[in-house]
Write a protein that holds these residues in place. Structure first.
Motif, PDB file in Angstrom:
ATOM      1  N   LEU A 119       1.058  -1.089   0.125  1.00 27.58           N
ATOM      2  CA  LEU A 119      -0.246   0.104   0.287  1.00 27.58           C
ATOM      3  C   LEU A 119       1.029   1.171   0.041  1.00 27.58           C
ATOM      4  O   LEU A 119       1.720   0.887   0.901  1.00 27.58           O
ATOM      5  CB  LEU A 119      -0.466  -0.200   1.333  1.00 27.58           C
ATOM      6  CG  LEU A 119      -1.569   1.749   1.168  1.00 27.58           C
ATOM      7  CD1 LEU A 119      -2.665   1.643   0.212  1.00 27.58           C
ATOM      8  CD2 LEU A 119      -2.915   1.174   3.006  1.00 27.58           C
ATOM      9  N   ASP A 120       1.359   1.708  -0.841  1.00 28.14           N
ATOM     10  CA  ASP A 120       1.811   3.237  -1.155  1.00 28.14           C
ATOM     11  C   ASP A 120       0.212   4.909  -0.731  1.00 28.14           C
ATOM     12  O   ASP A 120      -0.788   4.554  -1.431  1.00 28.14           O
ATOM     13  CB  ASP A 120       1.881   3.703  -2.637  1.00 28.14           C
ATOM     14  CG  ASP A 120       2.520   5.221  -2.720  1.00 28.14           C
ATOM     15  OD1 ASP A 120       2.915   5.665  -1.736  1.00 28.14           O
ATOM     16  OD2 ASP A 120       3.034   4.895  -3.892  1.00 28.14           O
ATOM     17  N   LEU A 121       1.022   4.457   0.647  1.00 28.87           N
ATOM     18  CA  LEU A 121       0.596   5.346   1.230  1.00 28.87           C
ATOM     19  C   LEU A 121       0.671   7.269   1.805  1.00 28.87           C
ATOM     20  O   LEU A 121       1.882   7.443   2.326  1.00 28.87           O
ATOM     21  CB  LEU A 121      -0.044   5.566   2.273  1.00 28.87           C
ATOM     22  CG  LEU A 121      -1.599   6.254   3.292  1.00 28.87           C
ATOM     23  CD1 LEU A 121      -2.690   6.137   2.794  1.00 28.87           C
ATOM     24  CD2 LEU A 121      -1.619   5.817   4.599  1.00 28.87           C
ATOM     25  N   GLU A 122       0.707   8.076   0.844  1.00 26.83           N
ATOM     26  CA  GLU A 122       1.429   8.988   0.383  1.00 26.83           C
ATOM     27  C   GLU A 122       0.080  10.857   0.366  1.00 26.83           C
ATOM     28  O   GLU A 122       0.827  11.781   0.116  1.00 26.83           O
ATOM     29  CB  GLU A 122       2.775   9.014  -0.414  1.00 26.83           C
ATOM     30  CG  GLU A 122       1.840   8.628  -1.747  1.00 26.83           C
ATOM     31  CD  GLU A 122       3.369   8.722  -2.650  1.00 26.83           C
ATOM     32  OE1 GLU A 122       3.814   9.646  -2.816  1.00 26.83           O
ATOM     33  OE2 GLU A 122       3.716   7.700  -3.194  1.00 26.83           O
ATOM     34  N   ILE A 123      -1.120  10.120   0.147  1.00 22.96           N
ATOM     35  CA  ILE A 123      -1.812  11.535   0.221  1.00 22.96           C
ATOM     36  C   ILE A 123      -3.052  11.004   1.496  1.00 22.96           C
ATOM     37  O   ILE A 123      -3.533   9.783   1.700  1.00 22.96           O
ATOM     38  CB  ILE A 123      -2.375  11.937  -1.456  1.00 22.96           C
ATOM     39  CG1 ILE A 123      -3.163  10.970  -1.566  1.00 22.96           C
ATOM     40  CG2 ILE A 123      -1.375  12.177  -2.219  1.00 22.96           C
ATOM     41  CD1 ILE A 123      -3.972  10.925  -3.128  1.00 22.96           C
ATOM     42  N   THR A 124      -3.601  12.747   1.687  1.00 17.25           N
ATOM     43  CA  THR A 124      -4.816  12.291   2.827  1.00 17.25           C
ATOM     44  C   THR A 124      -6.567  11.994   1.913  1.00 17.25           C
ATOM     45  O   THR A 124      -6.940  11.703   2.291  1.00 17.25           O
ATOM     46  CB  THR A 124      -5.302  13.370   3.460  1.00 17.25           C
ATOM     47  OG1 THR A 124      -5.417  14.383   2.755  1.00 17.25           O
ATOM     48  CG2 THR A 124      -3.288  13.340   4.491  1.00 17.25           C
ATOM     49  N   GLY A 125      -6.330  12.868   0.598  1.00 17.67           N
ATOM     50  CA  GLY A 125      -7.414  12.664   0.588  1.00 17.67           C
ATOM     51  C   GLY A 125      -8.498  13.322   1.366  1.00 17.67           C
ATOM     52  O   GLY A 125      -9.672  13.340   1.403  1.00 17.67           O
ATOM     53  N   GLY A 126      -8.479  14.528   2.353  1.00 16.32           N
ATOM     54  CA  GLY A 126      -9.221  15.420   2.848  1.00 16.32           C
ATOM     55  C   GLY A 126      -9.305  14.724   4.329  1.00 16.32           C
ATOM     56  O   GLY A 126      -9.976  15.488   4.819  1.00 16.32           O
ATOM     57  N   LEU A 127      -8.955  13.197   4.229  1.00 15.83           N
ATOM     58  CA  LEU A 127      -9.683  13.013   5.858  1.00 15.83           C
ATOM     59  C   LEU A 127      -8.618  12.948   6.875  1.00 15.83           C
ATOM     60  O   LEU A 127      -7.550  13.222   6.402  1.00 15.83           O
ATOM     61  CB  LEU A 127      -9.287  11.475   5.983  1.00 15.83           C
ATOM     62  CG  LEU A 127     -10.706  10.765   5.008  1.00 15.83           C
ATOM     63  CD1 LEU A 127     -10.414  11.075   2.981  1.00 15.83           C
ATOM     64  CD2 LEU A 127      -9.798   8.548   4.786  1.00 15.83           C
ATOM     65  N   SER A 128      -9.434  13.200   7.767  1.00 10.46           N
ATOM     66  CA  SER A 128      -8.650  13.577   8.916  1.00 10.46           C
ATOM     67  C   SER A 128      -7.545  12.297   9.588  1.00 10.46           C
ATOM     68  O   SER A 128      -7.518  11.653   9.279  1.00 10.46           O
ATOM     69  CB  SER A 128      -9.588  13.530  10.191  1.00 10.46           C
ATOM     70  OG  SER A 128     -10.215  12.461  10.542  1.00 10.46           O
TER      71      SER A 128
END
Length: 403
Positions: A119-128
């Motif tokens: 899983l490449d996680l590097e943006i929030t998508g606006g989530l808290s």
């Protein structure tokens, strides 16, 4: 992995990682600009040992070069892996949708020579931070449930500290850490991680066989470690069962192969119990009446959720207990197996549990006017839905009918 490169453009990668650490590349469609192809034999000949290829993004995008690149890298003798570029969004269930899309394109990873899904996680998508943590957990748990492998998490320091509040909730997952520094190691790790699996130390590497710049990585910490991580055939439940002959006596023989479990993980039934595995819990064994009670409550899909420990002795003689995310099951040969959970369990444990005046439970939790109640050998605990308080009732309960 684009967002990281954009966020660190001021840093020039001059790191020289330990030469004993296997090197590898990660690629996406960016390495195919203007119709360029990758010469995987040249990549391998340049001293690389592994390649991780972007497979998907969100729920609609599939890298058109993924299948060919993976096949080419495998044919060249490289260990291969696949990553999903996360597009976090609400509701949290979108994480499960993305995980399933990802795995539908990647296919079976339980084969030799393949790293676990990434899983490449590097943006929030606006989530808290809280929602982003829950989103990542949902994705990773779905992958481990469907594949039986501990998925790898890719991220970088400033994202983890600034965007997800430096949570340690995901620290049991193998870390692929991106930082482009001038040091021979990544330095301190965020989020409670004690070690890294892969270090992406530059995004501007010049790799024979790849046009333009490429991400270059080191694997911790030698060829044997890389080979072990790429052994997709490993079954955590089978490995523990084979290593501990006493489990054969308590559990009996396997009834069928392991399969997906609710809440993230895998489980396998045996003639006298079950075994459960997840990244968070490790491999746990339940047997006898406690296992039967757990399954009657829905297993990991039910209110007890996943087991956190093996069965252990209680403070009361001859009593056994099992600890779950959502409560406990207590068993005694004269009393049977009973569930205690929620605020009643919290109060019970605060009073000393099975070694204190209440003794062992003699009932599951049941409805009473205005709340819920559990009966014990020497009294009751009653929870009020109005006050959320638990009251002690000092009166012996009638002998139970052993379930």
């Amino acid at each position: 992995m684009t967002a990281l490169a954009l966020s660190t453009t001021a840093t020039v990668a001059t790191a020289a990682p330990n030469p004993a650490w296997p090197r590898g590349v990660d690629v996406s469609s960016w390495q195919h600009q203007n119709g360029a192809s990758i010469d995987w034999n040249a990549v391998k000949a340049a001293g690389n040992s592994f390649a991780v290829i972007k497979a998907t993004e969100g729920t609609t995008y599939t890298n058109p070069h993924f299948v060919a690149d993976r096949a080419g890298a495998q044919a060249a003798g490289l260990v291969v892996g696949a990553y999903h570029y996360a597009k976090p969004a609400l509701p949290i269930s979108t994480a499960v949708d993305q995980a399933r899309h990802f795995l539908s394109k990647v296919g079976d990873t339980k084969t030799p020579g393949q790293l676990a899904p990434v899983l490449d996680l590097e943006i929030t998508g606006g989530l808290s931070p809280a929602d982003l943590t829950a989103w990542a957990q949902a994705f990773l748990r779905e992958v481990e449930s469907l594949t039986g492998r501990p998925p790898i998490l890719y991220t970088y320091r400033s994202f983890w500290t600034d965007k997800i509040a430096n949570t340690s909730a995901l620290a049991k997952y193998p870390l692929w850490f991106a930082i482009y520094n001038e040091n021979p190691d990544p330095g301190w790790l965020p989020g409670g991680w004690q070690k890294w699996l892969i270090w992406q130390y530059t995004s501007s590497g010049s790799v024979p066989g790849i046009s333009g710049r490429a991400d270059v990585n080191a694997f911790c910490c030698g060829p044997a470690d890389l080979a072990a991580s790429a052994d997709g055939t490993r079954d955590e439940i089978a490995a523990r069962y084979a290593a501990e002959p006493l489990l054969h006596l308590s559990l009996g023989a396997p009834v069928r192969a392991e399969g997906p479990a609710g809440g993230g993980g895998r489980w396998q039934p045996f003639t006298n119990g079950l075994m459960f595995w997840s990244v968070d819990t490790g491999t746990r064994a339940l047997f006898g009446a406690i296992a039967q009670k757990y399954l009657a409550y829905g297993g990991s899909n039910g209110s007890l959720r996943r087991p956190l420990e093996d069965i252990s002795w209680t403070s009361a003689p001859e009593g056994l207990q099992a600890v779950f995310e959502g409560g406990r099951i207590y068993w005694h040969p004269a009393l049977g197996a009973w569930v205690v959970r929620g605020e009643i369990l919290n109060r019970y444990l605060a009073l000393g549990g099975s070694g204190a005046w209440l003794g062992l439970p003699v009932s599951d939790e049941y409805d009473v006017p205005g709340g819920r109640e559990s009966a014990f050998q020497h009294g009751k605990l009653r929870w009020s839905s109005t006050t959320n308080q638990v009251t002690e009732i000092r009166e012996p309960a009638p002998p139970p009918a052993v379930p």
